[in-house]
Every structure is written in structure tokens, then in C-alpha cells.
Design a protein around this motif. Structure first.
Motif, PDB file in Angstrom:
ATOM      1  N   GLY A   1      11.601 -53.597  11.313  1.00  0.00           N
ATOM      2  CA  GLY A   1      11.000 -53.321  10.018  1.00  0.00           C
ATOM      3  C   GLY A   1      11.272 -51.916   9.530  1.00  0.00           C
ATOM      4  O   GLY A   1      12.260 -51.283   9.898  1.00  0.00           O
ATOM      5  N   ASP A   2      10.347 -51.408   8.688  1.00  0.00           N
ATOM      6  CA  ASP A   2      10.547 -50.097   8.064  1.00  0.00           C
ATOM      7  C   ASP A   2       9.941 -48.956   8.855  1.00  0.00           C
ATOM      8  O   ASP A   2       9.925 -47.812   8.393  1.00  0.00           O
ATOM      9  CB  ASP A   2       9.996 -50.105   6.632  1.00  0.00           C
ATOM     10  N   GLY A   3       9.407 -49.240  10.052  1.00  0.00           N
ATOM     11  CA  GLY A   3       8.852 -48.192  10.896  1.00  0.00           C
ATOM     12  C   GLY A   3       7.388 -47.888  10.649  1.00  0.00           C
ATOM     13  O   GLY A   3       6.845 -46.964  11.257  1.00  0.00           O
ATOM     14  N   ASN A   4       6.730 -48.680   9.780  1.00  0.00           N
ATOM     15  CA  ASN A   4       5.313 -48.479   9.494  1.00  0.00           C
ATOM     16  C   ASN A   4       4.502 -49.699   9.908  1.00  0.00           C
ATOM     17  O   ASN A   4       5.041 -50.808  10.023  1.00  0.00           O
ATOM     18  CB  ASN A   4       5.097 -48.219   7.998  1.00  0.00           C
ATOM     19  N   LEU A   5       3.202 -49.486  10.098  1.00  0.00           N
ATOM     20  CA  LEU A   5       2.281 -50.577  10.392  1.00  0.00           C
ATOM     21  C   LEU A   5       1.112 -50.476   9.418  1.00  0.00           C
ATOM     22  O   LEU A   5       0.441 -49.434   9.346  1.00  0.00           O
ATOM     23  CB  LEU A   5       1.769 -50.512  11.832  1.00  0.00           C
ATOM     24  N   ASP A   6       0.881 -51.509   8.645  1.00  0.00           N
ATOM     25  CA  ASP A   6      -0.215 -51.540   7.685  1.00  0.00           C
ATOM     26  C   ASP A   6      -1.397 -52.298   8.293  1.00  0.00           C
ATOM     27  O   ASP A   6      -1.215 -53.368   8.891  1.00  0.00           O
ATOM     28  CB  ASP A   6       0.200 -52.244   6.391  1.00  0.00           C
ATOM     29  N   ILE A   7      -2.602 -51.770   8.113  1.00  0.00           N
ATOM     30  CA  ILE A   7      -3.819 -52.438   8.574  1.00  0.00           C
ATOM     31  C   ILE A   7      -4.474 -53.109   7.374  1.00  0.00           C
ATOM     32  O   ILE A   7      -4.655 -52.484   6.325  1.00  0.00           O
ATOM     33  CB  ILE A   7      -4.785 -51.447   9.236  1.00  0.00           C
ATOM     34  N   THR A   8      -4.829 -54.370   7.513  1.00  0.00           N
ATOM     35  CA  THR A   8      -5.372 -55.134   6.403  1.00  0.00           C
ATOM     36  C   THR A   8      -6.904 -55.084   6.405  1.00  0.00           C
ATOM     37  O   THR A   8      -7.531 -54.597   7.346  1.00  0.00           O
ATOM     38  CB  THR A   8      -4.937 -56.607   6.466  1.00  0.00           C
ATOM     39  N   SER A   9      -7.493 -55.647   5.342  1.00  0.00           N
ATOM     40  CA  SER A   9      -8.951 -55.680   5.223  1.00  0.00           C
ATOM     41  C   SER A   9      -9.591 -56.718   6.135  1.00  0.00           C
ATOM     42  O   SER A   9     -10.809 -56.880   6.132  1.00  0.00           O
ATOM     43  CB  SER A   9      -9.354 -55.965   3.771  1.00  0.00           C
ATOM     44  N   ARG A  10      -8.798 -57.431   6.937  1.00  0.00           N
ATOM     45  CA  ARG A  10      -9.321 -58.341   7.955  1.00  0.00           C
ATOM     46  C   ARG A  10      -9.144 -57.779   9.362  1.00  0.00           C
ATOM     47  O   ARG A  10      -9.446 -58.444  10.341  1.00  0.00           O
ATOM     48  CB  ARG A  10      -8.603 -59.701   7.872  1.00  0.00           C
ATOM     49  N   GLY A  11      -8.624 -56.552   9.469  1.00  0.00           N
ATOM     50  CA  GLY A  11      -8.353 -55.992  10.785  1.00  0.00           C
ATOM     51  C   GLY A  11      -7.097 -56.550  11.417  1.00  0.00           C
ATOM     52  O   GLY A  11      -6.944 -56.521  12.644  1.00  0.00           O
TER      53      GLY A  11
ATOM     54  N   GLY B   1      -4.333 -47.010   4.552  1.00  0.00           N
ATOM     55  CA  GLY B   1      -4.119 -48.220   5.339  1.00  0.00           C
ATOM     56  C   GLY B   1      -2.803 -48.306   6.073  1.00  0.00           C
ATOM     57  O   GLY B   1      -2.488 -49.350   6.650  1.00  0.00           O
ATOM     58  N   ARG B   2      -2.030 -47.229   6.109  1.00  0.00           N
ATOM     59  CA  ARG B   2      -0.687 -47.287   6.717  1.00  0.00           C
ATOM     60  C   ARG B   2      -0.510 -46.188   7.754  1.00  0.00           C
ATOM     61  O   ARG B   2      -0.856 -45.032   7.532  1.00  0.00           O
ATOM     62  CB  ARG B   2       0.385 -47.160   5.634  1.00  0.00           C
ATOM     63  N   LEU B   3       0.057 -46.579   8.922  1.00  0.00           N
ATOM     64  CA  LEU B   3       0.432 -45.618   9.949  1.00  0.00           C
ATOM     65  C   LEU B   3       1.931 -45.697  10.191  1.00  0.00           C
ATOM     66  O   LEU B   3       2.524 -46.780  10.136  1.00  0.00           O
ATOM     67  CB  LEU B   3      -0.271 -45.913  11.284  1.00  0.00           C
ATOM     68  N   THR B   4       2.536 -44.562  10.483  1.00  0.00           N
ATOM     69  CA  THR B   4       3.899 -44.584  10.982  1.00  0.00           C
ATOM     70  C   THR B   4       3.864 -45.030  12.442  1.00  0.00           C
ATOM     71  O   THR B   4       2.826 -44.977  13.103  1.00  0.00           O
ATOM     72  CB  THR B   4       4.542 -43.189  10.896  1.00  0.00           C
ATOM     73  N   ALA B   5       5.000 -45.455  12.941  1.00  0.00           N
ATOM     74  CA  ALA B   5       5.063 -45.842  14.347  1.00  0.00           C
ATOM     75  C   ALA B   5       4.697 -44.667  15.255  1.00  0.00           C
ATOM     76  O   ALA B   5       4.081 -44.842  16.312  1.00  0.00           O
ATOM     77  CB  ALA B   5       6.454 -46.369  14.682  1.00  0.00           C
TER      78      ALA B   5
END
Length: 467
Positions: A72-82, A305-309
Motif C-alpha cells: 500500500g501507501d505506507g499508512n494505516l487508517d483507523i476507522t470509527s469501528r476500531g 485517524g492516520r498513522l505512518t508505518a
């Protein structure tokens, strides 16, 4: 063993139509993405990895970081459902993605992947509330693991009287909520809600409203699965399409009387609660959480809501080296790391703050979020994430939750009272919105218009207007 399902992109759903009372008539099946059913966006494919109760081992967290970087693009998004979303996935990587998630134990069932939406109180057992009469006495994470096992069991393999309990017809948006009594999960309005009541009992209800049923805590996971089955039965009887309990007209919603009969047939005793006590409490905020044993939990929030790897790995390292090896991803786009010594926890929190994570409730980034925006979403009218970041830098401490949306869909916006920052194509429309209820849609408390240049002052004023 079920055969692996094909990895397919989602297609645009048919247009939904508004109905009386703020409900929505669903014109087709939901296009909610999963680990196998990928969504095609302007920045590549998107996958959503379900994490029941937000639970991850450090090994699984490392696997997700590698997938984000290598596919992917190297990021991880956390959603409103965890849950966790991976973006920027290349065409044709679906098979490899699925294999890697299976190998990490993050895709236990192909058929039931998208129905594994389970939110649970992330601070359960961590903040010193251990007396049976107080929140936190019941291990709702154990409930979540047992419920997930039921969700992933094919109907043909389920023992009597659960044979035939096929929940694959649930929407990818249907939510199970497991609240340890503090009210944080109740406030999310889950479709099936379990609330711990001491160590021995639980309250079961639909849509986080009364009436409800009192059941034994040991029966809670099985009762939640049977409640979802009752929703599907009510949906079939209604002759309509609905993704969630609140989408159904009141006269078609599942009732606790029929649910009680279903529980009895499964050997689960219940008592009616016409007006159950439904606690409503605040979500976990960023910072240190002190436990009864002298150890601490770290609570951090992902900026927008977004973290880098790299940021994700810092949190994972804290869990692996100083904690219990467990991470709890929260529905408020954060991560809780249990079991650190107090001194080590403070230094870890400082390091995470230095890496750009939100570690204090006084940060203007606390309770701030944004959709994907441009360039990832073709429907977005602005690069809302860049505008939000520029706006939040230098703002006063957080007030009301604020959320930037690139279009009228407002994907991922919070509930309750919040500041709606909506891109219009020639600026932003800012409104303080009062959260939807069972009887009506969201209402606007106040409204203003501004260009990106005047956004910071307008957002600061709106966040403090009704806090």
C-alpha cells in the motif's frame, strides 16, 4: 473448510432514498469494503481489516505495517469501528494481501469477513475499576473473542441449537457493541448492545435503546449472535432492505419478546427490562491510564485517524518490549497499549508525542478527524486533510469534536454534537451539528461560510460555541 472467496472490487451502490423520521431506505446491498472485497479509489484499492474489539497482538501489528509498506501507501487508517484500513493498494495484489492477512490470523473466515464488526470498551480491566459493582469488572474482550468465533462459524458446523445460525447476511455496517458498564460503547449506538452489569449479569438490547433483557454474563456472546439472527428475521419479515436496526421503521424492528423466545430455545434464560439503565460515558482520551497494579496503559490517537508505518511501529514496539504484547485499537481512532511500568510508560508517551501522535486531551488535534479527501477520493471537493492540518496547527486546546468532509456524504463523521467542516468547492461551510436520534435527523445549531484562509478562526469559534 470453506473455499477461498475471490477478491473483488466494490461497485457503486444504488442511490439510497430518505424516509420519514430521518431513516434511509436502502436501494441495494452495501458496498462496505473488507479484506477480500476491495474498494477502488483514486489513489488505488482500499482494504478494511476487521479487528473485533480492536484486539491485536504485536506480531499481527507488525504484519499490518509490512503490508501497508509493501502493498500500500505506507499508512494505516483507523476507522470509527476500531478497524484498520489500508490504502493505495496496487491492482492485482488482492490475493497476496489475503494470504498475508490469513497467515497473521487477521482473516479467520473468508465468508464472514465483513460481518466481524465488534466494538468493546478498550479500557476494560486497565483503569483500576475492578470491583464487581463498577465498570470494568467483566472482561468484555473475552466476550468479543467468543462472539467472533460464533460469527465465523458456518451454519452447517454450529452445534444444536445454534445450527442454522448463519449471519453472513448481515451488512458490513452492522455493529455489535460490548460495553463494560462505563457507557463508552453504548454512546456509539450499536445495533446489538451488551452491557455488563457486575460480574454475573449483562443487559442485552437493540440499537442501544430499551426495552432490553437481563441475561447471565456467561451467555452474553451467544445471546448477541442470536440477537443478530433475530434482526435478520425481522428484516426478512419487513420485506425491505436495511443495513442497520435503525434503518428499519419502528414497527419492523426486532422485538425483545421474540428475542427472548429465541434465547429460551437456545437454553438461555432472560428477564425483561422495560426501561433498562443504559449508561453513557466518554470515550478514552489520549494520555496515561493508571491501573490498580501500579502498571499503566498508553493511550494515543492517530492524527486525523492516520498513522505512518513508522508511527505504528513505535506503538507496536512499546507493546512488545514493555507491555503485554497486546494492542487495542479504539473506535475513536486511537490505540491503547496495556501493561507498562509507570516510569517506562511516561518515557514511551513522550517518544510517541515527539513522533507526531496525539498524547494529550489539550491538543487541538484531539477529537479532530477528516475523510480521505483529495487526491484519494474522486468525490471530494478539496484536499481536506491538508486544510485540516494547516488549520489545527496553532489552534487553542480542543473543544467540540471537529470533522472535515470533502463532500455531502461525510464519510466517517462522529456522532453526538460536533463541528461539521464541509468542502463546498469554493471554501468551507461550517456547522455545529446536533447528533441524530431515533426520532429525527441531525440538526444544525449554527452555520458559517469561509474560505481556507479564514478556516482556523472559524473552526476555533465553532469548537467552543457549545462545548
Amino acid at each position: 473448510m470453506l473455499a477461498a472467496m475471490p477478491v473483488t472490487p466494490t461497485s457503486p451502490p444504488e442511490r439510497d432514498k430518505p424516509a420519514a423520521g430521518g431513516r434511509t431506505v436502502r436501494a441495494g446491498g452495501d458496498a462496505c469494503p473488507g479484506a477480500l472485497r476491495l474498494h477502488t479509489a483514486d489513489d488505488g484499492a482500499l482494504a478494511r481489516v476487521r479487528l473485533p474489539a480492536g484486539l491485536l497482538t504485536d506480531r499481527q501489528a507488525v504484519a499490518l505495517a509490512l503490508v501497508a509498506e509493501e502493498l500500500g501507501d505506507g499508512n494505516l487508517d483507523i476507522t470509527s469501528r476500531g478497524n484498520v484500513q489500508l490504502r493505495g493498494l496496487a491492482d492485482g495484489c488482492g490475493g497476496e494481501l489475503a494470504d498475508r492477512l490469513r497467515g497473521a490470523g487477521l482473516l479467520p473466515s473468508d465468508r464472514y469477513d465483513r460481518v466481524r464488526n465488534v466494538a468493546a470498551s478498550p479500557l476494560c480491566g486497565l483503569d483500576g475499576a475492578a470491583e464487581p459493582s463498577r465498570a470494568g469488572a467483566t472482561d468484555v474482550q473475552a466476550w468479543a473473542r467468543a462472539l467472533d468465533a460464533l460469527l465465523c462459524t458456518p451454519a452447517s458446523d454450529a452445534p444444536a441449537p445454534y445450527d442454522g445460525l448463519d449471519l453472513s447476511g448481515l451488512s458490513g455496517r452492522f455493529l455489535f457493541g460490548l460495553d463494560d458498564g462505563r457507557g463508552d460503547i453504548v454512546a456509539l449506538g450499536p445495533d446489538v448492545t451488551l452491557i455488563a452489569s457486575g460480574e454475573e449479569q449483562a443487559v442485552l438490547c437493540f440499537a442501544a435503546t430499551g426495552p432490553g433483557l437481563r441475561i447471565a454474563a456467561r451467555d452474553a456472546p451467544r445471546a448477541a449472535a442470536l440477537a443478530a439472527r433475530e434482526f435478520l428475521a425481522a428484516l426478512d419479515h419487513s420485506g425491505t432492505r436495511a443495513w442497520r436496526v435503525r434503518d428499519l421503521a419502528p414497527e419492523h424492528r426486532p422485538g425483545v419478546e421474540a428475542l427472548a423466545d429465541r434465547l429460551t430455545a437456545a437454553g438461555i434464560a432472560s428477564d425483561p427490562l422495560p426501561r433498562p439503565r443504559l449508561p453513557h460515558g466518554p470515550p478514552v482520551g489520549p494520555g496515561l491510564v493508571t491501573g490498580r497494579d501500579g502498571r499503566c496503559a498508553l493511550s494515543v490517537t492517530a492524527p486525523l485517524g492516520r498513522l505512518t508505518a513508522a508511527q505504528w511501529r513505535l506503538v507496536t514496539t512499546a507493546a512488545a518490549q514493555d507491555g503485554t504484547g497486546e494492542l487495542r485499537v479504539t473506535p475513536w481512532r486511537g490505540i491503547v497499549v496495556p501493561g507498562l511500568p509507570a516510569g517506562t510508560a511516561r518515557s514511551r508517551l513522550t517518544a510517541l508525542a515527539d513522533a507526531g501522535l496525539v498524547t494529550s486531551t489539550t491538543s487541538p488535534w484531539h477529537r479532530a478527524g477528516a475523510c480521505a479527501g483529495r487526491p484519494g477520493c474522486a468525490k471530494s471537493l478539496a484536499d481536506v486533510r491538508a486544510d485540516a492540518a494547516a488549520c489545527l496547527t496553532g489552534l487553542p486546546p480542543a473543544g467540540l469534536p471537529v470533522y472535515w468532509s470533502g463532500c455531502e456524504r461525510r464519510c466517517g463523521h462522529p456522532g453526538g454534537t460536533w463541528v461539521d467542516v464541509l468542502a463546498t468547492g469554493d471554501g468551507y461551510r461550517i456547522a455545529v451539528r446536533d447528533g441524530a436520534t431515533e426520532t429525527g435527523p441531525e440538526t444544525e445549531v449554527s452555520t458559517a461560510h469561509t474560505t481556507a484562509g479564514g478556516l482556523a478562526d472559524a473552526v476555533a469559534a465553532a469548537r467552543t460555541s457549545a462545548d
